[in-house]
Enzyme design. Structure first.
Site, mmCIF file in Angstrom:
data_model
loop_
_atom_site.group_PDB
_atom_site.id
_atom_site.type_symbol
_atom_site.label_atom_id
_atom_site.label_comp_id
_atom_site.label_asym_id
_atom_site.label_seq_id
_atom_site.Cartn_x
_atom_site.Cartn_y
_atom_site.Cartn_z
ATOM 1 N N LYS A 175 0.824 -1.211 0.000
ATOM 2 C CA LYS A 175 0.000 0.000 0.000
ATOM 3 C C LYS A 175 0.869 1.277 0.000
ATOM 4 C CE LYS A 175 -3.965 -2.354 2.085
ATOM 5 N NZ LYS A 175 -5.054 -2.302 3.112
ATOM 6 N N PHE B 170 -15.699 3.728 7.090
ATOM 7 C CA PHE B 170 -14.302 4.036 6.766
ATOM 8 C C PHE B 170 -14.018 4.029 5.270
ATOM 9 C CE2 PHE B 170 -14.556 -0.538 7.729
ATOM 10 C CZ PHE B 170 -14.030 -1.085 6.560
ATOM 11 N N ARG C 218 -2.316 -14.645 3.990
ATOM 12 C CA ARG C 218 -3.078 -13.962 5.047
ATOM 13 C C ARG C 218 -2.402 -14.173 6.403
ATOM 14 N NH1 ARG C 218 -7.185 -10.329 3.645
ATOM 15 N NH2 ARG C 218 -7.779 -10.603 5.815
ATOM 16 N N THR D 2 -5.823 -7.278 10.294
ATOM 17 C CA THR D 2 -6.092 -5.992 9.644
ATOM 18 C C THR D 2 -5.574 -4.828 10.492
ATOM 19 O OG1 THR D 2 -8.101 -6.989 8.736
ATOM 20 C CG2 THR D 2 -7.928 -4.590 8.621
ATOM 21 N N ARG E 177 2.295 -6.959 8.848
ATOM 22 C CA ARG E 177 1.596 -5.800 9.432
ATOM 23 C C ARG E 177 2.158 -5.447 10.813
ATOM 24 N NH1 ARG E 177 -4.335 -7.357 7.022
ATOM 25 N NH2 ARG E 177 -4.311 -5.918 5.246
ATOM 26 N N HIS F 226 -2.082 -5.473 1.238
ATOM 27 C CA HIS F 226 -3.357 -6.137 0.988
ATOM 28 C C HIS F 226 -3.074 -7.583 0.628
ATOM 29 C CE1 HIS F 226 -7.106 -7.351 -0.943
ATOM 30 N NE2 HIS F 226 -6.370 -7.767 -1.954
ATOM 31 N N GLU G 53 -9.020 -10.060 -8.627
ATOM 32 C CA GLU G 53 -8.128 -8.933 -8.341
ATOM 33 C C GLU G 53 -6.903 -8.963 -9.267
ATOM 34 O OE1 GLU G 53 -9.492 -8.830 -3.646
ATOM 35 O OE2 GLU G 53 -7.420 -9.319 -4.127
#
Ligand code: ATP
Ligand code: MG
Length: 140
Positions: free
Chosen positions: A11, A59, A87, A93, A104, A117, A128
């Site tokens: 990102k 959001f 994942r 998240t 993360r 992502h 995607e």
């Protein structure tokens, strides 16, 4: 349907902080092979389409604004059980909930600026991937 593949974006926070190399190293060290990759920037229309499932959520506007704020790295990754394993590698998240050693946990700073992502199903990985890459940009 594509199997054993997942789609990722590093990102805008990862790109602006100079974390592309460190994150890709972690992805490679975890056994994922990169079969497609590009530096690109999402238009507002692209981001709204990509995150359409969240459009009623509070959001959504913040998410779209952030995701269009600068370039991203889009990539398709290959590994057995790619969607689930990726994942696990990226973590929760919200980085406050992410397990030690996850991407993360190491690189995200908030639930919005959460570094990466990862697709949540084989079906979405295929959709995607098609959204971001044409056939002649995918190798392997
Ligand atoms: P991603 O789809 O980006 O991999 P995810 O699957 O972990 O993330 P989703 O539920 O799909 O999480 O949410 C998509 C994105 O929306 C999250 O990555 C996060 O940036 C943002 N988001 C999700 N929940 C919240 C929230 N409660 N507050 C603010 N932003 C949120
Ligand atoms: Mg998601």
């Amino acid at each position: 349907m594509i199997t054993n593949r997942t789609f990722t974006m590093l990102k805008p926070d990862s790109v602006s902080k100079g974390n592309i190399g460190a994150i890709l190293e972690k992805i490679n060290a975890s056994g994922f092979k990169i079969v497609a990759m590009k530096l690109t920037q999402l238009s507002r229309e692209d981001a709204e389409k990509f995150y359409a499932v969240h459009k009623e959520l509070p959001f959504f506007d913040k998410l779209v604004t952030f995701m269009t704020s600068g370039p991203i790295v889009a990539a398709i990754l290959e590994k057995e059980n790619a969607v689930e394993d990726f994942r696990l590698l990226i973590g929760a998240t919200n980085p406050d909930d992410a397990v030690e050693g996850t991407i993360r946990k190491s690189f995200a700073t908030s639930v919005t600026e959460n570094a990466v992502h990862g697709s949540d199903s084989d079906e979405n990985a295929a959709l995607e991937s098609e959204f971001h890459f044409s056939k002649n940009e995918i190798f392997g």
